[in-house]
Enzyme design. Structure first.
Site, short mmCIF file in Angstrom:
data_model
loop_
_atom_site.label_atom_id
_atom_site.label_comp_id
_atom_site.label_asym_id
_atom_site.label_seq_id
_atom_site.Cartn_x
_atom_site.Cartn_y
_atom_site.Cartn_z
N CYS A 129 35.19 28.10 52.98
CA CYS A 129 36.33 28.83 53.57
C CYS A 129 36.35 28.73 55.09
O CYS A 129 37.35 29.09 55.73
CB CYS A 129 36.29 30.29 53.15
SG CYS A 129 36.40 30.47 51.36
N HIS A 279 40.89 34.16 57.58
CA HIS A 279 40.75 33.52 56.27
C HIS A 279 41.29 34.48 55.21
O HIS A 279 41.18 35.69 55.35
CB HIS A 279 39.28 33.18 56.00
CG HIS A 279 39.03 32.80 54.59
ND1 HIS A 279 39.74 31.78 53.96
CD2 HIS A 279 38.18 33.30 53.65
CE1 HIS A 279 39.32 31.67 52.71
NE2 HIS A 279 38.38 32.58 52.49
N ASN A 309 43.28 32.87 47.28
CA ASN A 309 42.34 32.25 48.21
C ASN A 309 42.35 30.74 47.99
O ASN A 309 41.95 30.26 46.92
CB ASN A 309 40.94 32.84 47.97
CG ASN A 309 39.90 32.31 48.93
OD1 ASN A 309 40.13 31.35 49.67
ND2 ASN A 309 38.73 32.93 48.92
O1 UT7 Z 1 36.38 33.15 50.26
C1 UT7 Z 1 35.01 33.34 50.21
C2 UT7 Z 1 34.70 34.72 50.45
N1 UT7 Z 1 34.97 35.52 49.26
C3 UT7 Z 1 35.13 36.80 49.41
O2 UT7 Z 1 35.14 37.23 50.55
C4 UT7 Z 1 35.25 37.72 48.22
C5 UT7 Z 1 34.52 39.00 48.53
N2 UT7 Z 1 34.47 39.98 47.46
C6 UT7 Z 1 35.59 40.60 46.99
O3 UT7 Z 1 36.69 40.31 47.41
C7 UT7 Z 1 35.40 41.73 46.02
O4 UT7 Z 1 34.05 42.06 45.90
C8 UT7 Z 1 36.00 41.45 44.60
C9 UT7 Z 1 37.51 41.39 44.68
C10 UT7 Z 1 35.46 40.14 44.07
C11 UT7 Z 1 35.61 42.56 43.63
O5 UT7 Z 1 36.03 43.81 44.12
P1 UT7 Z 1 35.05 45.06 44.11
O6 UT7 Z 1 35.83 46.22 44.60
O7 UT7 Z 1 33.82 44.66 44.89
O8 UT7 Z 1 34.77 45.27 42.57
P2 UT7 Z 1 33.37 45.18 41.78
O9 UT7 Z 1 32.83 43.81 41.80
O10 UT7 Z 1 32.50 46.30 42.28
O11 UT7 Z 1 33.81 45.55 40.33
C12 UT7 Z 1 34.29 46.83 39.98
C13 UT7 Z 1 34.59 46.84 38.50
C14 UT7 Z 1 33.45 46.31 37.64
O12 UT7 Z 1 33.47 47.06 36.45
P3 UT7 Z 1 32.42 48.27 36.23
O13 UT7 Z 1 31.06 47.64 36.33
O14 UT7 Z 1 32.72 49.24 37.34
O15 UT7 Z 1 32.78 48.78 34.88
C15 UT7 Z 1 33.87 44.90 37.35
O16 UT7 Z 1 33.34 44.42 36.13
O17 UT7 Z 1 35.71 45.98 38.25
C16 UT7 Z 1 35.36 45.04 37.23
N3 UT7 Z 1 36.08 43.80 37.49
C17 UT7 Z 1 37.34 43.58 37.06
N4 UT7 Z 1 38.19 44.33 36.33
C18 UT7 Z 1 39.41 43.81 36.07
C19 UT7 Z 1 35.65 42.71 38.19
N5 UT7 Z 1 36.63 41.79 38.21
C20 UT7 Z 1 37.68 42.30 37.52
C21 UT7 Z 1 38.96 41.82 37.20
N6 UT7 Z 1 39.79 42.62 36.48
N7 UT7 Z 1 39.42 40.61 37.62
#
Ligand code: UT7
Length: 352
Positions: A129, A279, A309
């Protein structure tokens, strides 16, 4: 003194729009099924990432990354009024190369009709990225030293073919889209320190390398590809893996630090800068960066809502999107900050 300047800009996204409503129903060939394939939904994707849709190439085997790069490059060359034959260096930033080797810049060179015995220099760079700003720094250095006079810098990705369209891969799968952006750079005799490419600074922290990666193969092992096509669902080497929370925190911190350093080093302020182009990984990341770096809200440009992205393409794609919408004007001064897998990061200040 010789400074480098952006002569032209172009971008390309495929026609197919995949909305948040559609994505839960796609199978691994991107065909919409009647049964939901992935447990995800519009509300979650929008709230956690700000993404509303992304673009996908057709799944007909005819759309390698170099083809997206070609269309963006041709648009940038036309915008610059530069003939492809004048290009003496191609820098291609991608994490989704056409094949493992040779590099995608070589394929792009042939697509542009400029390959041959006296063909130009072709570099592939692998900074994910952050690739566009790494490439901009390289191009700037090459031009200032007089090494090259017409550099084509391209960021392009085909992500849709390497995502896991099941609930196991949903955290990564919903975030990424296909797209490309390109700029043409050349020298300009100019003593104004705020003209052309004003500033670039990039860096990396390899200790974060395994927080976001896609293996595909491990050369330390023999056989170096352990891919059982009958058991694809179990095979994590085929798909990107991410520790989302750690990446999120580092992305915010790094982009805030890079942005503040860019202003402190150049002595410029938000009065001088027309647009902030971060980004596009997550709208929440960009909102946090804008808050902590005290960036005027009306100066921040995002395009993640429309395209997701697109990794190395996000910066030129976002600029071109808002240029086509009439916001960004010729000569505007942009501050861009990036963060990506590696970890890699950086910032740049440049006129478009
Ligand atoms: O370009 C390179 C750089 N990349 C980035 O900068 C990405 C950085 N990270 C992020 O943008 C975020 O961490 C995410 C968007 C990937 C995830 O958001 P989050 O608020 O950190 O959510 P999380 O990973 O803590 O997940 C929360 C919940 C989990 O369920 P439980 O364990 O609370 O029951 C996940 O399993 O959301 C669940 N989950 C989803 N639910 C529905 C994870 N992905 C999804 C999904 N749809 N697509």
């Amino acid at each position: 003194m010789i400074r480098s300047t952006i002569l032209g800009l172009g971008s390309y996204v495929p026609d197919r729009i995949v909305t948040n409503e559609e994505i839960p129903f796609l199978d691994d060939q991107h065909v919409r099924q009647t049964e939901q394939q992935t447990q995800t939904n519009d509300e979650w994707i929008r709230a956690r990432s700000g993404i509303e849709a992304r673009r996908y190439v057709p799944n007909d085997g005819e759309w390698p990354t170099s083809r997206l790069g070609q269309i963006a490059a041709e648009r940038a060359l036309a915008d610059a009024g530069v003939d492809a034959k004048e290009v003496d260096c191609i820098i291609f930033a991608t994490l989704s190369p056409d094949i493992h080797f040779p590099g995608t810049a070589c394929f792009l060179q042939t697509r542009l009709g400029i390959s041959g015995e006296n063909g130009c220099a072709c570099y592939d760079i692998r900074q994910q990225c952050s690739g566009f700003l790494y490439g901009l720094q390289m191009a700037d250095a090459f031009i200032r030293t007089g090494m090259y006079r017409r550099i084509l810098l391209v960021g392009a990705e085909v992500h849709s073919h390497s995502l896991d369209y099941t609930t196991r891969g949903r955290d990564v799968m919903v975030l990424f889209g296909d797209g490309a952006g390109a700029v043409v750079l050349g020298p300009e005799e100019n003593d104004d320190p705020t003209s052309g490419v004003v500033y670039t600074s990039v860096g990396a922290d390899g200790s974060g390398a395994m927080d976001l990666y896609l293996k595909v193969f491990e050369i330390a092992k023999a056989p170096f590809v352990q891919y059982d096509w009958k058991n694809r669902d179990e095979n994590s080497i085929m798909y990107p893996q991410m520790n989302g929370k750690r990446v999120f925190l580092h992305a915010v911190r790094s982009m805030v630090v890079a942005t503040k350093k860019a202003l402190a080093t150049t002595g410029l302020t938000w009065e001088d800068i027309d647009w902030f182009v971060p980004h596009q990984a997550n709208l929440r990341i960009n909102e946090a960066v804008a808050q902590y770096a005290e960036i005027p809200a009306e100066k921040a440009l995002n395009s993640i809502m429309f395209y997701g992205n697109t990794t190395a393409a996000t910066v030129p794609l976002t600029i071109d999107h808002w240029r086509q919408a009439g916001k960004v004007k010729k000569g505007d001064l942009i501050l861009s900050a990036v963060f990506g897998a590696g970890y890699t990061f950086g910032a740049g200040i440049f006129r478009v």
